[in-house]
Design a protein around this motif. Structure first.
Motif, PDB file in Angstrom:
ATOM      1  N   ASN A 256      10.235  45.156  18.601  1.00 10.62           N
ATOM      2  CA  ASN A 256      11.424  44.772  17.839  1.00 10.62           C
ATOM      3  C   ASN A 256      11.108  43.661  16.838  1.00 10.62           C
ATOM      4  N   LEU A 257      10.018  43.836  16.120  1.00 10.99           N
ATOM      5  CA  LEU A 257       9.599  42.897  15.092  1.00 10.99           C
ATOM      6  C   LEU A 257       9.612  43.597  13.731  1.00 10.99           C
ATOM      7  N   THR A 258       9.821  42.821  12.672  1.00 10.48           N
ATOM      8  CA  THR A 258       9.825  43.361  11.316  1.00 10.48           C
ATOM      9  C   THR A 258       8.477  43.089  10.653  1.00 10.48           C
ATOM     10  N   PRO A 259       7.771  44.118  10.172  1.00  8.91           N
ATOM     11  CA  PRO A 259       6.503  43.890   9.473  1.00  8.91           C
ATOM     12  C   PRO A 259       6.728  43.521   8.006  1.00  8.91           C
ATOM     13  N   PHE A 260       5.979  42.531   7.526  1.00 12.53           N
ATOM     14  CA  PHE A 260       6.054  42.105   6.126  1.00 12.53           C
ATOM     15  C   PHE A 260       4.689  42.331   5.489  1.00 12.53           C
ATOM     16  N   ALA A 261       4.621  43.283   4.543  1.00  6.92           N
ATOM     17  CA  ALA A 261       3.367  43.610   3.853  1.00  6.92           C
ATOM     18  C   ALA A 261       3.616  43.510   2.349  1.00  6.92           C
ATOM     19  N   PHE A 262       3.713  42.287   1.852  1.00  9.74           N
ATOM     20  CA  PHE A 262       4.101  42.076   0.455  1.00  9.74           C
ATOM     21  C   PHE A 262       3.052  42.564  -0.538  1.00  9.74           C
TER      22      PHE A 262
ATOM     23  N   PHE B 163       6.757  32.558  22.070  1.00 15.07           N
ATOM     24  CA  PHE B 163       7.601  32.168  20.939  1.00 15.07           C
ATOM     25  C   PHE B 163       8.695  33.223  20.753  1.00 15.07           C
ATOM     26  N   PRO B 164       9.719  33.236  21.587  1.00 13.52           N
ATOM     27  CA  PRO B 164      10.752  34.287  21.507  1.00 13.52           C
ATOM     28  C   PRO B 164      11.531  34.268  20.192  1.00 13.52           C
ATOM     29  N   GLU B 165      11.432  33.161  19.440  1.00 17.11           N
ATOM     30  CA  GLU B 165      12.155  33.086  18.167  1.00 17.11           C
ATOM     31  C   GLU B 165      11.467  33.879  17.060  1.00 17.11           C
ATOM     32  N   ILE B 166      10.247  34.342  17.289  1.00 17.23           N
ATOM     33  CA  ILE B 166       9.529  35.131  16.283  1.00 17.23           C
ATOM     34  C   ILE B 166      10.233  36.471  16.074  1.00 17.23           C
ATOM     35  N   GLU B 167      10.469  36.807  14.794  1.00 13.13           N
ATOM     36  CA  GLU B 167      11.178  38.044  14.457  1.00 13.13           C
ATOM     37  C   GLU B 167      10.358  38.999  13.604  1.00 13.13           C
ATOM     38  N   GLY B 168       9.219  38.536  13.086  1.00 17.60           N
ATOM     39  CA  GLY B 168       8.461  39.397  12.187  1.00 17.60           C
ATOM     40  C   GLY B 168       6.977  39.116  12.224  1.00 17.60           C
ATOM     41  N   VAL B 169       6.227  39.986  11.512  1.00 16.54           N
ATOM     42  CA  VAL B 169       4.769  39.916  11.487  1.00 16.54           C
ATOM     43  C   VAL B 169       4.292  39.990  10.042  1.00 16.54           C
ATOM     44  N   SER B 170       3.411  39.077   9.659  1.00 16.02           N
ATOM     45  CA  SER B 170       2.772  39.116   8.345  1.00 16.02           C
ATOM     46  C   SER B 170       1.501  39.938   8.446  1.00 16.02           C
ATOM     47  N   VAL B 171       1.383  40.963   7.583  1.00 17.26           N
ATOM     48  CA  VAL B 171       0.204  41.831   7.606  1.00 17.26           C
ATOM     49  C   VAL B 171      -0.284  42.043   6.176  1.00 17.26           C
ATOM     50  N   GLY B 172      -1.574  41.886   5.956  1.00 18.68           N
ATOM     51  CA  GLY B 172      -2.135  41.919   4.603  1.00 18.68           C
ATOM     52  C   GLY B 172      -2.564  43.289   4.122  1.00 18.68           C
ATOM     53  N   ALA B 173      -1.890  44.342   4.530  1.00 21.77           N
ATOM     54  CA  ALA B 173      -2.267  45.697   4.120  1.00 21.77           C
ATOM     55  C   ALA B 173      -1.969  45.919   2.640  1.00 21.77           C
ATOM     56  N   ILE B 174      -2.900  46.550   1.935  1.00 19.38           N
ATOM     57  CA  ILE B 174      -2.727  46.870   0.520  1.00 19.38           C
ATOM     58  C   ILE B 174      -2.641  48.382   0.312  1.00 19.38           C
ATOM     59  N   LEU B 175      -3.619  49.113   0.849  1.00 17.31           N
ATOM     60  CA  LEU B 175      -3.667  50.558   0.673  1.00 17.31           C
ATOM     61  C   LEU B 175      -3.851  51.332   1.976  1.00 17.31           C
ATOM     62  N   SER B 176      -4.263  50.670   3.033  1.00 16.20           N
ATOM     63  CA  SER B 176      -4.644  51.374   4.257  1.00 16.20           C
ATOM     64  C   SER B 176      -3.427  51.838   5.051  1.00 16.20           C
TER      65      SER B 176
ATOM     66  N   MET C  99      13.069  33.591   8.381  1.00 21.35           N
ATOM     67  CA  MET C  99      12.625  34.256   9.596  1.00 21.35           C
ATOM     68  C   MET C  99      11.292  33.664  10.052  1.00 21.35           C
ATOM     69  N   LYS C 100      11.130  33.454  11.343  1.00 16.66           N
ATOM     70  CA  LYS C 100       9.869  32.942  11.890  1.00 16.66           C
ATOM     71  C   LYS C 100       8.915  34.110  12.140  1.00 16.66           C
ATOM     72  N   LEU C 101       7.665  33.960  11.672  1.00 12.32           N
ATOM     73  CA  LEU C 101       6.709  35.051  11.719  1.00 12.32           C
ATOM     74  C   LEU C 101       5.427  34.645  12.426  1.00 12.32           C
ATOM     75  N   VAL C 102       4.754  35.661  12.989  1.00  9.43           N
ATOM     76  CA  VAL C 102       3.372  35.521  13.415  1.00  9.43           C
ATOM     77  C   VAL C 102       2.533  36.249  12.376  1.00  9.43           C
ATOM     78  N   ALA C 103       1.425  35.637  11.961  1.00 11.89           N
ATOM     79  CA  ALA C 103       0.576  36.233  10.937  1.00 11.89           C
ATOM     80  C   ALA C 103      -0.658  36.848  11.572  1.00 11.89           C
ATOM     81  N   LEU C 104      -0.919  38.116  11.231  1.00 16.95           N
ATOM     82  CA  LEU C 104      -2.174  38.737  11.631  1.00 16.95           C
ATOM     83  C   LEU C 104      -3.258  38.188  10.713  1.00 16.95           C
ATOM     84  N   LEU C 105      -4.249  37.533  11.300  1.00 18.91           N
ATOM     85  CA  LEU C 105      -5.231  36.782  10.515  1.00 18.91           C
ATOM     86  C   LEU C 105      -6.638  37.313  10.776  1.00 18.91           C
TER      87      LEU C 105
END
Length: 667
Positions: free
Chosen positions: A131-137, A103-116, A1-7
């Motif tokens: 309509n994006l999927t958040p990824f908070a690994f 970038f219409p091909e983007i389907e998700g967002v990288s987010v560095g949340a740990i506890l918040s 999946m192509k993602l945009v990262a919150l940086l």
């Protein structure tokens, strides 16, 4: 999946990008919000210290950066968020909308949340709207492990802000590796968050495996303010240059293995059982056409309503006519619930648990499409299973409601993909805590970071893997709630799809809990995603109950509990779990083939019971007489338990699914 990262530039946003790539995703854009002026902003939502170095990370990664000013303020300060004009969250929405347009091909967002939860809830709100999927690994991973993994995976981040006891300007520009042991010392001494989740410090990433160059800080200024014992110190870059690296950017096999170790769940003991499929053929049949008609009447469900403050319970809500599609039938059922709620002065937000029975699980998606239209934020926990409903009935719903106000309920609705527990992409929450009780949504054995069932070669291995994964997710959810799993669990339902699974799941539950909890084992045709097992748990702890007793009421309750222990039979006083436990197994005097098991727990003023009957006959034909005897025996078992634990006339729900009964009662 192509993602945009919150940086933000910090360690967490960069490390989560590494996890996204390790899990097979691709970062195609970077998003950052910065102060509209040169000064750092004090924001719960955004890290702004070090924002002037973000452009260097973009250059090091070779990924385009999209950067906007923060023009809004924190208008919605509560945990829950709805789109609000001029709130700073809308600045992020507008930025991601612009990126997705380009970038219409983007389907998700990288987010560095740990506890918040504050940040996670707002990012998930934006993702839902776009309509994006958040990824908070990194979500809910233990902080010492995260920090150690960052260091071991060659991520280098330096401190650019300190604001906690034990930290001062001498720690600025020091790396995580240099400070790890000191952070652990501060954890043991003061209880500091080693990853800075309490605002203890902020970082800026100067190197990681995703960079083709490393960032070198040549000169910087320090601003210092605040109290002497815990001063706030900020670092601001004055001169920076980029330095080429010999290695190519990307994750090595060793680093990838380290990151994905979070998804392997190697600590789970997965031992495939030996299944006895001869039990799979034990089905309920009737000897005559007349009795088959009786069976139809038994399975027919008509709505029953229980309304006694603070609960409203609707059971067996079905349509009033036949439909040629389940969407229209679902809508009528939901409309019936809607009208009943209004007639009793309740709203959809008052619902704390939904149980949805579907005849054909392949129509689950169609049901969801209608179901979700009735909820806004924080939908209630839900269980969804298939059931052999009567002819012309394809869906039936039970729901439990509470008059407790929304601000007095604790609802957890995590929609981000992580290693922690399966994300609730659908219209339901993982849990809700209300009136001292915790209601957990049904958990199946999904691998959280993939939302897929384990792929196994045999049925036995699949059952074992799914059982352990589902129990693992159940425990992780409870671990972040104000309950202790093994002390406060008061009732569980375990759904399985084959009778041969009974023995295995019973033994695994006993090993997992290490304590005796009323549990109902129910065999049904199918479960979501064709899983083999699902668990739904209820907990209770009086310390979470909003009801406050007077001194006289406390004394009366204490004396009543003591009297029960002294004078009632089949009662165990479990002081560790702070409950009274009732257990009784009886052979029916009128039919020795029927064995009735009743198990009840009383936690001060909250009660939960389960009663089940075993038919010890080698045949597979049950007639109407047997059904009537079994039903009478079950109610008799419940009655004895209720009398022994001295429950008042306050049962709020009675469920029955072919010879198994469960009741929840509150004083």
């Amino acid at each position: 999946m192509k993602l945009v990262a919150l940086l933000s530039g910090g360690k967490d946003s960069c490390f989560n990008m590494m996890h996204c790539i390790a899990n097979g995703h691709e970062i195609v854009a970077l998003a950052n919000l910065k102060p509209s002026e040169s000064n750092e902003l004090d924001s719960y939502m955004y890290q702004t210290v070090g924002y002037d170095g973000i452009k260097y990370i973009s250059e090091c990664m070779g990924v385009p950066l999209f950067q906007n000013d923060i023009v809004g303020d924190c208008i919605v300060s509560g945990l829950d968020y709805v789109p609000t004009k001029n709130d700073e969250v809308e600045d992020l929405y507008n930025l991601l909308l612009k990126i997705k347009t380009q970038f219409p091909e983007i389907e998700g967002v990288s987010v560095g949340a740990i506890l918040s939860n504050f940040q996670r809830v707002r990012v998930e709100n934006i993702c839902n709207r776009l309509n994006l999927t958040p990824f908070a690994f990194l979500w809910r991973i233990e902080q010492p492990k995260i920090l150690r993994d960052m260091i071991d995976s060659n991520l280098t981040a330096v401190l650019v802000k300190v604001a906690a006891i034990g930290l001062n300007e001498s720690h600025l520009n020091k790396s995580l590796g240099e400070l790890y042991d000191y952070f652990m010392e501060l954890l043991n001494k003061y209880g500091n968050n080693v990853c800075g989740e309490g605002g203890e410090y902020e970082t800026f990433t100067i190197d990681c495996p995703l960079f083709s160059k490393r960032i070198v800080v040549d000169e910087y200024d320090v601003n210092k303010y605040g109290e002497a014992f815990a001063p706030v110190c900020n670092l601001r870059f004055k001169k920076v240059h980029l330095e080429d690296k010999n290695e190519k950017p990307g994750l090595t096999d060793d680093v990838r293995e380290l990151l994905l170790d979070n998804s392997n769940f190697k600590h789970l003991e997965i031992i495939p059982p030996v299944l006895d499929h001869s039990k799979s053929n034990k089905i309920i049949k009737f000897e005559s056409e007349k009795n088959e008609t009786s069976n139809q009447i038994l399975l027919e469900s008509t709505m029953s309503i229980y309304n006694k403050e603070p609960y409203l319970v609707l059971s067996g809500v079905t349509s009033t006519k036949a439909y040629d599609n389940i969407q229209d039938e679902t809508k009528e059922v939901m409309d019936i619930i809607d009208e009943t709620l209004k007639n009793n002065n309740y709203e959809w937000s008052n619902i704390i648990l939904m149980t949805v029975y579907i005849k054909n699980m392949s129509e689950f998606g169609k049901v969801n499409a209608i179901y979700k239209e009735y909820f806004s934020i924080n939908p209630p926990p839900r269980v969804c299973v298939s059931l052999n409903l009567p002819e012309n009935k394809n869906i039936s719903i039970d729901c439990v409601c509470s008059t407790t106000k929304s601000d007095k309920k604790q609802c957890m609705h995590v929609q981000s993909i992580s290693y922690w527990a399966p994300a609730n992409i659908g219209p339901y929450s993982q849990s809700v805590v209300v009136n001292g009780s915790g209601y957990i949504a049904g958990q199946i054995g999904l691998i959280p970071c993939k939302l897929e069932l384990p792929q196994c070669d045999t049925e036995e291995a699949s059952l074992a893997s799914e059982t352990q994964m589902s129990l693992h997710s159940l425990e992780n959810i409870v671990s972040v709630l104000p309950f202790k799993m093994r002390n406060d669990s008061v009732y569980c339902t375990c759904y399985i799809t084959d009778p041969s699974y009974f023995t295995y799941v019973q033994e695994e539950w006993k090993k997992f809990m290490k304590s005796s909890v009323p549990i109902n084992y129910v065999c049904i045709p199918t479960l979501p995603k064709n899983s083999k097992v699902e668990w739904q748990l209820i907990l209770y702890n009086k310390n979470n109950d909003l009801m406050v007793l007077t001194d006289e009421e406390e004394l009366a309750l204490e004396l009543e509990l003591e009297d029960i222990v002294d004078h009632e039979v089949n009662i165990k006083d479990d002081t560790k779990r702070e409950c009274l436990e009732y257990q009784l197994t009886e052979t029916l005097s009128s039919d020795s083939s029927l064995i009735v098991n009743t198990h009840g727990i009383r936690k001060t003023s909250a009660f939960h019971y389960v009663s089940s009957v075993e038919y010890q006959d080698v045949g597979d034909v049950y007639n109407q007489e047997i059904l009537e005897k079994a039903t009478d025996a079950l109610f008799d078992g419940l009655s004895k338990g209720i009398q022994s634990l001295r429950m008042k006339d306050n049962a709020i729900q009675l469920k029955n699914i072919l010879f198994r009964f469960h009741t929840k009662v509150y004083n």
